[in-house]
Design an enzyme around this catalytic site. Structure first.
Site, PDB file in Angstrom:
ATOM      1  N   GLN A   1       0.715  -1.222   0.001  1.00  0.00           N
ATOM      2  CA  GLN A   1       0.100  -0.012  -0.133  1.00  0.00           C
ATOM      3  C   GLN A   1       0.757   1.196   0.006  1.00  0.00           C
ATOM      4  OE1 GLN A   1      -3.008  -1.487   3.063  1.00  0.00           O
ATOM      5  NE2 GLN A   1      -3.808   0.532   2.423  1.00  0.00           N
TER       6      GLN A   1
ATOM      7  N   ARG B   1      -8.657  -8.753   4.502  1.00  0.00           N
ATOM      8  CA  ARG B   1      -7.399  -8.442   5.292  1.00  0.00           C
ATOM      9  C   ARG B   1      -7.667  -6.909   5.454  1.00  0.00           C
ATOM     10  NH1 ARG B   1      -2.088  -6.434   4.050  1.00  0.00           N
ATOM     11  NH2 ARG B   1      -0.177  -6.817   5.473  1.00  0.00           N
TER      12      ARG B   1
ATOM     13  N   HIS C   1       0.691  -2.990  11.504  1.00  0.00           N
ATOM     14  CA  HIS C   1       2.102  -3.664  11.758  1.00  0.00           C
ATOM     15  C   HIS C   1       2.378  -3.222  13.194  1.00  0.00           C
ATOM     16  CE1 HIS C   1       2.599  -5.210   7.841  1.00  0.00           C
ATOM     17  NE2 HIS C   1       2.689  -3.983   7.386  1.00  0.00           N
TER      18      HIS C   1
ATOM     19  N   SER D   1       4.902  -6.028   2.951  1.00  0.00           N
ATOM     20  CA  SER D   1       3.753  -5.845   3.507  1.00  0.00           C
ATOM     21  C   SER D   1       2.739  -6.855   2.885  1.00  0.00           C
ATOM     22  CB  SER D   1       3.166  -4.545   4.064  1.00  0.00           C
ATOM     23  OG  SER D   1       2.256  -4.575   4.890  1.00  0.00           O
TER      24      SER D   1
END
Length: 311
Positions: free
Chosen positions: A10, A116, A200, A91
């Site tokens: 992203q 997700r 995260h 990621s």
């Protein structure tokens, strides 16, 4: 020559991404059509025409970036580009790597990353979490700043992107305090990131639990190319170990510096960033200066990469 492919996450999305590539490679639109079928809405329309606000919604961004990375990979293969010895993804890009290494079916992965994105958004209500990039601080100095500015709230170093570039995440108030105090701590610059999710960090624990359940429903196979995972900087071949790495990844730091160092230590000389933008190209070059780094996101960069690699 040894080759690795890396896939962006992203933040690399933009309206109109891959338009030029799609004009020469029909497989790009075919890939987005597959994704659209899995999602029951037109993903290519959003990727090509926006608006920005729609493309930047986490549950849209994640499948859009996955589709963009897979489409670029398929264009590479259509040009008879060689397969790499290693893969990694930043990621979300880890899911793209798993699709390209044939460990997860594309349509399964599209639905998986849309979920997700939704789980991550639901874990922390919009406006209550934040992320910021800190430039010019050593990793330990960032960790000390997180303790100091956190004042008991969640604030963690979450993306070790390159030497002197670390992203922090946590509650919005704690991130704001860290940005305010960063100059006194020695940072050259601190930039609040335009994201709706503090990825995260520990705040993502509810999303990690939901992903653990969701991944039980997905067929995961042994990858055809070893993938260095974000959470522990090791490849996994066992399907359950891959699932565990994906669950850990949601609430653990992205150890990108170590990932690129590990790839280089395995003898890789050339690194291709496969997908929109060239964020990882720049980061990886700063991590290991001897690496030949090549972005591939349109017909020109694809041809240049093929020429350098000498397919």
């Amino acid at each position: 020559m040894s080759l690795a492919f890396v896939f962006p996450g992203q933040g690399s999305q933009s309206v109109g991404m891959l338009t030029a590539l799609a004009a020469e490679y029909p497989v790009v639109k075919q890939t987005f059509a597959e994704a659209s079928q899995a999602l029951s809405y037109d993903l290519w329309e959003i990727a090509e025409k926006g608006p920005d606000a729609e493309l930047n919604r986490t549950e849209v961004t994640q499948p859009a970036m996955l589709a963009a990375g897979v489409a670029t990979w398929r264009a590479w293969l259509a040009s008879h580009g060689p397969r790499p010895q290693y893969m990694a993804g930043h990621s979300l890009g880890e899911y793209t790597a798993l699709v390209c290494a044939e460990a997860i079916n594309f349509s399964d992965a599209v639905k998986l990353v849309a979920d997700r994105g939704r789980f991550m958004q639901q874990a922390v209500p919009a406006g209550q979490g934040g992320m910021a990039a800190l430039l010019g601080l050593e990793d330990d100095a960032v960790r000390r700043l997180c303790v100091q500015a956190g004042q008991g709230e969640v604030l963690e170093a979450v993306n070790f992107n390159s030497p002197g570039q670390v992203v922090i995440a946590g509650t919005a108030a704690a991130v704001a305090r860290a940005v305010e105090q960063s100059k006194a701590a020695g940072a050259r610059r601190a930039v609040l990131l335009p994201v709706s999710v503090p990825a995260h960090c520990r705040l993502m624990h509810p999303a990690a639990r939901q992903m653990a359940e969701r991944l039980k429903q997905v067929d995961v196979r042994r990858p055809t190319v070893p993938i260095i995972h974000n959470a522990h900087v090791q490849p996994e071949s066992d399907p359950q170990a891959i699932r565990n790495a994906l669950v850990s990844q949601i609430e653990s730091p992205v150890r990108w510096v170590e990932t690129i160092q590990q790839i280089a230590a395995k003898g890789v000389t050339h690194l291709v960033e496969c997908g929109p933008g060239k964020v990882l190209t720049g980061l990886s070059k700063r991590i290991v200066k001897t690496l030949v780094t090549l972005p591939v996101y349109d017909p020109v960069t694809l041809r240049e990469a093929l020429t350098v690699i000498g397919k």
